[in-house]
Design an enzyme around this catalytic site. Sequence first.
Site, short mmCIF file in Angstrom:
data_model
loop_
_atom_site.label_atom_id
_atom_site.label_comp_id
_atom_site.label_asym_id
_atom_site.label_seq_id
_atom_site.Cartn_x
_atom_site.Cartn_y
_atom_site.Cartn_z
N ASP A 146 0.95 -1.25 -0.29
CA ASP A 146 0.00 -0.14 0.02
C ASP A 146 0.88 1.24 0.23
OD1 ASP A 146 -2.98 0.72 0.57
OD2 ASP A 146 -1.87 1.96 2.05
N HIS A 195 -7.12 -6.49 -0.99
CA HIS A 195 -5.99 -5.50 -0.87
C HIS A 195 -5.07 -6.06 0.25
CE1 HIS A 195 -3.89 -1.86 -0.94
NE2 HIS A 195 -4.33 -1.75 0.40
#
Length: 338
Positions: free
Chosen positions: A114, A308
């Site tokens: 991320d 994610h």
Amino acid sequence: MDVPALVPNDPRVEHKFLSVGNFTYHYLLAKPEGERKDVVILIHGWPDLGMGWRYQVPYLVSLGFEVIVPDMLGYGQTSAPESPEEYSVKNVISHVAAIIRSRSDQPVILGGHDWGAAIVWATAKYYPKLVKAAFAFCVPYYPPPPQIISHEKLVELYPLLRYQLTNRDGAVEAAIGDSKEKLKAFINGMFEGLTPEGEPIFEPECGIRADRLPRIGQSPLLDEAIIDFYVQEHSRHGLSYPCNWYRNQERNSIDELAFAKDHPTFKFNIPAMIVMAGNDRFLPPSLADGMENYFTAGLKKEVLDSAHFTLFEKPQESNRCIKEFLESVLGEELQLRA
């Protein structure tokens, strides 16, 4: 062979603190038995913590690596300055460079997820002599555009990033306030917890859905002890400081434009890997298309069947990707240490 993940207060890691300019960084340090093969530094994203790498740290140590995992600026026991400017990419990578120099006199291997992935690419770009190899999950490298990109323009180009505007503008901290109950619901929701109707807490087009906080269920990715740890660590500063990372789009764009003017044909000359998540609602694998054009030493590309937070949704697969990449970097087969 499965290696047990880290838990809060795990005796396998040391808690270290480093002064970097006016700030203090907290990081986890895990050392292998015997001589280390190399140093790996792992950078987390939003709204994670260094513990987001809990499945990877013991595994890498079992392969013979020394592993360093900082809580990034605004998180956990690391300093949380008020000014959003302190959270610009260029500032943060200078802190990462200081951490590298404090632990090794040789280039290190960087890994990120991320926002941590963005920091990995930027550190390798601005401090190439400090980085031996780099790998990242979910966020690919993008070359600097030829003009300054505002946050609104970025969202126009990539509509799935519209949530960044609400993160920037204070919606998250407004929704949570000082309530630990709401913070716990937020953490559960950010890590794939859903309402009874199957609704997420966070949407690409609007960010946090505060109306769903009271109905969010337990995260399927985190047990209760880890959830409580995240609540404890995020309660130290609150969520405003982690959200400061989203308040630097134009500042970061200006810095990147300046770099591009000085390095118009820049390409990385280190081995690298990008791992995308096939079910990521925010960052689809297609975003990494063409990324290999900027890596002269080769780019390994993988797509995992996860959302994610692939590091702990698919820990074994994530570790496999990292191991195979490190084998390609070191030119040897890595065996788990007994």
